[in-house]
Design a protein around this motif. Structure first.
Motif, PDB file in Angstrom:
ATOM      1  N   MET A 218      10.940   3.771  -8.887  1.00  0.00           N
ATOM      2  CA  MET A 218       9.861   2.547  -8.621  1.00  0.00           C
ATOM      3  C   MET A 218       8.909   2.788  -9.734  1.00  0.00           C
ATOM      4  SD  MET A 218       7.180   3.106  -5.432  1.00  0.00           S
ATOM      5  CE  MET A 218       8.518   2.979  -4.224  1.00  0.00           C
ATOM      6  N   VAL A 219       8.499   3.823 -10.598  1.00  0.00           N
ATOM      7  CA  VAL A 219       7.817   3.634 -11.541  1.00  0.00           C
ATOM      8  C   VAL A 219       8.394   2.653 -12.841  1.00  0.00           C
ATOM      9  CG1 VAL A 219       6.773   4.989 -13.534  1.00  0.00           C
ATOM     10  CG2 VAL A 219       6.595   6.003 -11.377  1.00  0.00           C
ATOM     11  N   PHE A 220       9.644   3.071 -13.130  1.00  0.00           N
ATOM     12  CA  PHE A 220      10.445   2.087 -14.077  1.00  0.00           C
ATOM     13  C   PHE A 220      10.770   0.911 -13.521  1.00  0.00           C
ATOM     14  CE2 PHE A 220      12.005   6.483 -15.679  1.00  0.00           C
ATOM     15  CZ  PHE A 220      11.524   6.128 -17.159  1.00  0.00           C
ATOM     16  N   PHE A 221      10.812   0.609 -12.253  1.00  0.00           N
ATOM     17  CA  PHE A 221      10.785  -0.887 -11.981  1.00  0.00           C
ATOM     18  C   PHE A 221       9.560  -1.486 -11.986  1.00  0.00           C
ATOM     19  CE2 PHE A 221      14.478  -0.211  -8.574  1.00  0.00           C
ATOM     20  CZ  PHE A 221      15.382  -0.055  -9.561  1.00  0.00           C
ATOM     21  N   PHE A 222       8.281  -1.006 -11.830  1.00  0.00           N
ATOM     22  CA  PHE A 222       7.387  -1.581 -12.027  1.00  0.00           C
ATOM     23  C   PHE A 222       7.161  -1.950 -13.592  1.00  0.00           C
ATOM     24  CE2 PHE A 222       2.755  -1.518 -12.998  1.00  0.00           C
ATOM     25  CZ  PHE A 222       2.190  -2.175 -11.935  1.00  0.00           C
ATOM     26  N   ILE A 275      -2.773   3.371 -18.335  1.00  0.00           N
ATOM     27  CA  ILE A 275      -3.339   3.972 -16.912  1.00  0.00           C
ATOM     28  C   ILE A 275      -2.388   4.203 -15.913  1.00  0.00           C
ATOM     29  CG2 ILE A 275      -5.054   3.556 -15.021  1.00  0.00           C
ATOM     30  CD1 ILE A 275      -6.707   1.886 -17.049  1.00  0.00           C
ATOM     31  N   PHE A 276      -1.374   3.406 -15.774  1.00  0.00           N
ATOM     32  CA  PHE A 276      -0.275   3.716 -14.765  1.00  0.00           C
ATOM     33  C   PHE A 276       0.632   4.693 -15.314  1.00  0.00           C
ATOM     34  CE2 PHE A 276       3.880   2.629 -13.080  1.00  0.00           C
ATOM     35  CZ  PHE A 276       3.599   2.382 -11.732  1.00  0.00           C
ATOM     36  N   PHE A 277       0.949   5.018 -16.433  1.00  0.00           N
ATOM     37  CA  PHE A 277       1.757   6.039 -16.654  1.00  0.00           C
ATOM     38  C   PHE A 277       0.747   7.298 -16.499  1.00  0.00           C
ATOM     39  CE2 PHE A 277       4.896   3.747 -19.181  1.00  0.00           C
ATOM     40  CZ  PHE A 277       6.214   4.322 -18.706  1.00  0.00           C
ATOM     41  N   LEU A 278      -0.493   7.344 -16.927  1.00  0.00           N
ATOM     42  CA  LEU A 278      -1.284   8.585 -16.796  1.00  0.00           C
ATOM     43  C   LEU A 278      -1.435   8.925 -15.257  1.00  0.00           C
ATOM     44  CD1 LEU A 278      -4.202   7.887 -19.162  1.00  0.00           C
ATOM     45  CD2 LEU A 278      -2.320   9.340 -19.425  1.00  0.00           C
ATOM     46  N   ILE A 279      -1.410   8.108 -14.525  1.00  0.00           N
ATOM     47  CA  ILE A 279      -1.540   8.308 -12.932  1.00  0.00           C
ATOM     48  C   ILE A 279      -0.069   8.865 -12.470  1.00  0.00           C
ATOM     49  CG2 ILE A 279      -1.972   7.208 -10.644  1.00  0.00           C
ATOM     50  CD1 ILE A 279      -3.670   5.282 -11.953  1.00  0.00           C
ATOM     51  N   PHE A 280       1.033   8.484 -12.905  1.00  0.00           N
ATOM     52  CA  PHE A 280       2.184   8.981 -12.459  1.00  0.00           C
ATOM     53  C   PHE A 280       2.995   9.589 -13.340  1.00  0.00           C
ATOM     54  CE2 PHE A 280       1.199   5.146 -10.213  1.00  0.00           C
ATOM     55  CZ  PHE A 280       1.557   5.438  -8.649  1.00  0.00           C
ATOM     56  N   THR A 283       4.485  12.354 -11.450  1.00  0.00           N
ATOM     57  CA  THR A 283       5.605  11.881 -10.635  1.00  0.00           C
ATOM     58  C   THR A 283       6.787  11.962 -11.411  1.00  0.00           C
ATOM     59  OG1 THR A 283       4.082  10.723  -9.098  1.00  0.00           O
ATOM     60  CG2 THR A 283       6.489  10.125  -9.053  1.00  0.00           C
ATOM     61  N   LEU A 284       6.796  11.357 -12.641  1.00  0.00           N
ATOM     62  CA  LEU A 284       7.840  11.076 -13.539  1.00  0.00           C
ATOM     63  C   LEU A 284       8.424  12.500 -14.055  1.00  0.00           C
ATOM     64  CD1 LEU A 284       6.743   8.100 -16.036  1.00  0.00           C
ATOM     65  CD2 LEU A 284       8.376   8.298 -14.402  1.00  0.00           C
ATOM     66  N   THR A 285       7.543  13.537 -14.256  1.00  0.00           N
ATOM     67  CA  THR A 285       8.024  14.755 -14.677  1.00  0.00           C
ATOM     68  C   THR A 285       8.802  15.287 -13.536  1.00  0.00           C
ATOM     69  OG1 THR A 285       6.054  14.840 -16.009  1.00  0.00           O
ATOM     70  CG2 THR A 285       7.227  16.986 -15.675  1.00  0.00           C
ATOM     71  N   ARG A 286       8.176  15.379 -12.327  1.00  0.00           N
ATOM     72  CA  ARG A 286       9.041  16.085 -11.358  1.00  0.00           C
ATOM     73  C   ARG A 286      10.128  15.379 -10.936  1.00  0.00           C
ATOM     74  NH1 ARG A 286       3.812  16.561  -7.217  1.00  0.00           N
ATOM     75  NH2 ARG A 286       2.552  17.811  -8.310  1.00  0.00           N
TER      76      ARG A 286
END
Length: 294
Positions: A218-222, A275-280, A283-286
């Motif tokens: 979901m993060v990469f699609f965004f 900001i989006f990367f800092l928030i998630f 999530t990316l690391t996990r």
């Protein structure tokens, strides 16, 4: 008279913390390389911060590597007002968020049917989804433009949303089909014995187990949809429907370009993704490290 001898009981107290192990030469080399790589990655952002607040005259005389002589904000203000940046920001966010959500849903449903549902010819289907990502976007412009024109979807966000939902969903299907193909059958059989239907097993068993991978998708699609340029440029023709990359493209003229305004606008467009990367970030690391631990 017997004499007793006392043995000394005082011993040297053990240190609370062990001495730190000295780093080897190879470890120091890796640290230095990591620092150099971080500086290289951060250099473009530093250049944006350095030149976004320069006036055109200051930029032309001092160059891009000098500090600004005065704090110039007219470029940011003009871009924010004249190009209606808040509307473009909302369009990019809405399109990217919808593609991320719908792309993950399509990927899960397709991958569940191929990887767990054991559809016949699943290997060829997976390769077909992979080939869909290999097609250049230039081949899709004319047929999709004609289709959306007849469907009255041109210059609407849904033309871009539908297009990239299919594109991102094809990649997600290819990735998840391989993952779901190794899903433990015992878990699904236990759920079936408890009376769970296939839909209930997907919703209550498969999706929670694969949630870290789905979060990464979901993060990469965004982010991928946020940075798209060619297809949105072909489908979005009205000022009210432009995304952030399309608004930035309008600042580049054929004969003359306001460099400082373009740099300031680029900085504004980068801030939401940071900001989006800092928030998630967690999530990316996990999600990335989830596959390393069983």
């Amino acid at each position: 008279m017997a004499t007793t001898t006392l043995t000394p009981t005082t011993t040297q107290a053990a240190p609370v913390q062990q001495r730190r192990r000295r780093r080897s030469t190879g470890e120091w080399v890796l640290v230095i390389l990591a620092v150099v790589l971080a500086v290289i990655i951060a250099f473009p952002l530093l250049m944006l911060l350095l030149n976004a607040f320069k006036s055109p005259a200051d930029y032309s005389t001092s160059g891009p590597l000098d500090f600004p002589r005065s704090f110039y904000t007219d470029g940011i203000v003009n871009f924010w007002v004249e190009k209606d940046f808040p509307r473009a920001l909302w369009n990019s966010f809405f399109i990217s968020a919808m593609v991320a959500i719908l792309g993950v849903v399509v990927s899960v449903l397709n991958a569940f049917a191929i990887g767990i549902g054991r559809v016949k010819g699943r290997t060829w289907l997976t390769l077909l989804f992979l080939m869909a990502n290999l097609l250049p976007q230039e081949m899709l412009v004319y047929p999709l433009f004609t289709f959306f024109d007849k469907a009255h979807l041109l210059s609407t966000p849904w033309s871009v949303i539908l297009t990239f939902t299919v594109i991102q969903g094809a990649f997600g299907t290819y990735l998840l089909a391989s993952l779901y193909g190794t899903f433990p059958k015992e878990i699904l059989e236990a759920a079936a014995l408890d009376g769970a239907s296939r839909w209930r097993a997907l919703r209550s068993v498969v999706v929670p187990v694969s949630r870290p991978t789905l979060s990464v998708l979901m993060v990469f699609f965004f982010i991928w949809t946020w940075n798209e340029f060619l297809l949105p440029l072909s489908f979005l023709n009205k000022d009210q429907s432009l995304t952030v990359p399309l608004v930035l493209e309008q600042l580049s003229g054929e004969r003359q370009t306001d460099v400082t305004t373009l740099i300031a606008a680029t900085l504004l467009s980068v801030i939401p993704t940071i900001i989006f990367f800092l928030i998630f970030q967690r999530t990316l690391t996990r999600g990335i490290t989830a596959g390393a631990v069983k």
